[in-house]
Design a protein around this motif. Sequence first.
Motif, PDB file in Angstrom:
ATOM      1  N   ARG A 265     -18.810  46.561  90.143  1.00 12.89           N
ATOM      2  CA  ARG A 265     -18.641  46.930  91.537  1.00 12.89           C
ATOM      3  C   ARG A 265     -17.886  45.828  92.304  1.00 12.89           C
ATOM      4  NH1 ARG A 265     -21.389  50.183  95.173  1.00 12.89           N
ATOM      5  NH2 ARG A 265     -21.354  51.727  93.519  1.00 12.89           N
ATOM      6  N   ILE A 266     -18.248  44.593  92.034  1.00 12.37           N
ATOM      7  CA  ILE A 266     -17.565  43.467  92.691  1.00 12.37           C
ATOM      8  C   ILE A 266     -16.070  43.514  92.388  1.00 12.37           C
ATOM      9  CG2 ILE A 266     -17.254  40.952  92.560  1.00 12.37           C
ATOM     10  CD1 ILE A 266     -20.264  40.674  92.379  1.00 12.37           C
ATOM     11  N   GLU A 267     -15.746  43.800  91.123  1.00 18.00           N
ATOM     12  CA  GLU A 267     -14.344  43.820  90.720  1.00 18.00           C
ATOM     13  C   GLU A 267     -13.626  45.029  91.322  1.00 18.00           C
ATOM     14  OE1 GLU A 267     -13.805  43.548  86.503  1.00 18.00           O
ATOM     15  OE2 GLU A 267     -11.623  43.723  86.659  1.00 18.00           O
ATOM     16  N   GLU A 268     -14.233  46.227  91.161  1.00 18.07           N
ATOM     17  CA  GLU A 268     -13.548  47.455  91.609  1.00 18.07           C
ATOM     18  C   GLU A 268     -13.385  47.518  93.118  1.00 18.07           C
ATOM     19  OE1 GLU A 268     -15.807  50.559  89.801  1.00 18.07           O
ATOM     20  OE2 GLU A 268     -14.885  50.243  87.826  1.00 18.07           O
ATOM     21  N   ASP A 269     -14.438  47.095  93.828  1.00 26.40           N
ATOM     22  CA  ASP A 269     -14.363  47.156  95.293  1.00 26.40           C
ATOM     23  C   ASP A 269     -13.769  45.884  95.888  1.00 26.40           C
ATOM     24  OD1 ASP A 269     -15.556  49.498  94.815  1.00 26.40           O
ATOM     25  OD2 ASP A 269     -17.447  49.078  95.852  1.00 26.40           O
ATOM     26  N   ALA A 270     -13.355  44.966  95.014  1.00 24.98           N
ATOM     27  CA  ALA A 270     -12.791  43.685  95.460  1.00 24.98           C
ATOM     28  C   ALA A 270     -13.654  43.057  96.553  1.00 24.98           C
ATOM     29  CB  ALA A 270     -11.361  43.874  95.946  1.00 24.98           C
ATOM     30  N   LEU A 271     -14.949  42.938  96.260  1.00 21.15           N
ATOM     31  CA  LEU A 271     -15.864  42.341  97.243  1.00 21.15           C
ATOM     32  C   LEU A 271     -15.423  40.903  97.514  1.00 21.15           C
ATOM     33  CD1 LEU A 271     -19.408  43.671  96.251  1.00 21.15           C
ATOM     34  CD2 LEU A 271     -17.705  44.654  97.775  1.00 21.15           C
TER      35      LEU A 271
ATOM     36  N   CYS B  51     -25.154  39.017  97.572  1.00 28.30           N
ATOM     37  CA  CYS B  51     -26.040  39.841  98.407  1.00 28.30           C
ATOM     38  C   CYS B  51     -25.240  40.813  99.257  1.00 28.30           C
ATOM     39  CB  CYS B  51     -26.908  38.952  99.296  1.00 28.30           C
ATOM     40  SG  CYS B  51     -27.950  37.845  98.373  1.00 28.30           S
ATOM     41  N   HIS B  52     -24.069  41.191  98.799  1.00 27.44           N
ATOM     42  CA  HIS B  52     -23.249  42.127  99.568  1.00 27.44           C
ATOM     43  C   HIS B  52     -23.961  43.480  99.664  1.00 27.44           C
ATOM     44  CE1 HIS B  52     -19.844  44.528 100.889  1.00 27.44           C
ATOM     45  NE2 HIS B  52     -19.245  43.389 101.199  1.00 27.44           N
ATOM     46  N   PRO B  53     -23.983  44.087 100.871  1.00 27.63           N
ATOM     47  CA  PRO B  53     -24.687  45.374 101.031  1.00 27.63           C
ATOM     48  C   PRO B  53     -24.084  46.493 100.170  1.00 27.63           C
ATOM     49  CG  PRO B  53     -24.021  44.473 103.172  1.00 27.63           C
ATOM     50  CD  PRO B  53     -23.396  43.616 102.135  1.00 27.63           C
ATOM     51  N   GLY B  54     -22.893  46.272  99.640  1.00 31.02           N
ATOM     52  CA  GLY B  54     -22.300  47.249  98.728  1.00 31.02           C
ATOM     53  C   GLY B  54     -23.032  47.322  97.399  1.00 31.02           C
ATOM     54  N   LEU B  55     -23.925  46.357  97.138  1.00 31.04           N
ATOM     55  CA  LEU B  55     -24.719  46.361  95.905  1.00 31.04           C
ATOM     56  C   LEU B  55     -26.148  46.764  96.249  1.00 31.04           C
ATOM     57  CD1 LEU B  55     -23.531  42.854  94.631  1.00 31.04           C
ATOM     58  CD2 LEU B  55     -22.597  45.075  93.944  1.00 31.04           C
TER      59      LEU B  55
END
Lengths: 442, 121
Positions: free
Chosen positions: A184-190, A138-142
């Motif tokens: 996105r999780i991988e690229e932004d290293a969430l 649920c990261h706001p980056g998504l």
Amino acid sequence: MTDAPVVVLTEQEIGGAPPVPQLVDHLFRHHYGRLVASLTRLFGPAHLDLVEDVVAESLLSALKTWPFRGVPDNPGAWLSQVAKNRALDALRKHRFERPREEDILQWAELEDRSAHGDASSASEHLADDSLRMIFTCCHPGLSPEARVALTLKTLCGFSVPEIARAFVTKETTIAQRLVRAKRRIEEDALPFDVPPPAELPRRLDAVLEVLYLMFNEGYAAHQGEDLVRRDLVDEALRLSRLLLEMPATRPPKVHAMLALMCLLAARLPARVDAIGELSTLARQDRALWDRNFLALGMAHFERAIEGDELTVYHCEAAIAACHAAAPKYADTDWRTVLARYDQLLALNDTPIVRLNRAVAMAKVHGAERALRELDTLEAEAALAEYYLLPATRGLLLWTLERHADAAAAFRRAVARPCSEPERHFIEKRIAACEAGEPPIDF
Amino acid sequence: MTQYMLVLRDDPASLKNLSPEQWQGLLEKYNAWTGRMAQEGRLVAGHKLMDEGGRTLKLEKGKVVVKDGPFGETKEVVGGYFILKANDYDHVVRLCQDHPQFAINGVVEIREVDFMGAPEQ
């Protein structure tokens, strides 16, 4: 079969397969979510695909083995053991630097202790993994849609077709959302962690938004398959309760949202009447409301009002609590309901809130006043395709004995997208108005 | 009573697209079926076969040639077997009407065990 003599054999003679115990409901789904969370902590969220494969293979191995050897006494321990071996295999194959082999062995040891119930600290530790997973998904980056899809996929073990059915979306759309979210999780290293205090309020809001969206999709049930919908409600409740595990993740607004969810979920058994037709709040048989959910909802509501932060969940839960407190629809304290809607409007002024508030307004100030409120909503783009706007207008006009105008409003309502039960429901009202029948309570 | 071998064939890949909830549903079907067979005292034996490995031997030009895996042209592989006690073939067919193998488009092959006049084992 009655045509064969029943021979009683010993366990050994029947190949070690005595009658097997029933599996706990959703056992596979919940172990899937649990194992994915723990292995994501070990492998890192960038390797989510690999982790999901490892866990899926472990469950498949149970599916292939248990029919022959029977369900093990401790299914959770069995699954963790297989997942451990598969994780070690994956580690050797991919030669990752992280995790180290001993990290996996240490986790497996914890799993084993937790599964055998001899260490509550072990269970807590593992619940924390699921909590961390919620914050990653649920990261706001998504995007909110991606967050919901990812949460359902990883924590609830929903397949892509199941998510697509639940959200009445194409499978390819869901699959793409998941691919993009994982990239996105991988690229932004969430991160995979419960956020630090400074970030927590914003991050928690993002989590609540997803869980409530999930709940509401299941609860509102405009379209789609009933069973999948009910699962959404149950899973949203289960994940919301996980937030209660840690003091930092259970501020009063979490209780407010849980109060709202429980009070609404209590009405589910009454939403469809004996002949399978939709039943509105005004017409529901309140004896069918789930007492346990009502009590749970009120208990959460008590906890919700301990803080000084007022959220939309507080206001909506307060409205649901007013309805729960009324033994009959006619007993509803509409002045309080309207006051809560006014508070809600101050926090979240949306056309939908205004539309819902119009009903309370009609009860307190009369239908004419409410109709004038609806007039101001006609131009709202957000409601242009929403059948409940003309349907509400129809009800108010009917109350004023303006049968022809009411029928016309209901006809406009059925011309907008709605489910078959809803359409049928409104068509009956058109017929009633055309026949000049006396108005019904709304 | 006669004994029959049920050879279970399916395409392992067909399971991969299902969800954990659906896997559990299949397992529950299996539990119900094997549980009933065991309760009625019909279950003589049953084993899963290993997913990995397997060898197929064949004589080619006078030499035994070893090939990896049981995989032929079809994607279906034998995943396991049961041995059941039943009256006759029709009886086994009736017992298998709700066999979970069919839920995954699998095949059940039924063969009578031939004890060749010796007492049943």
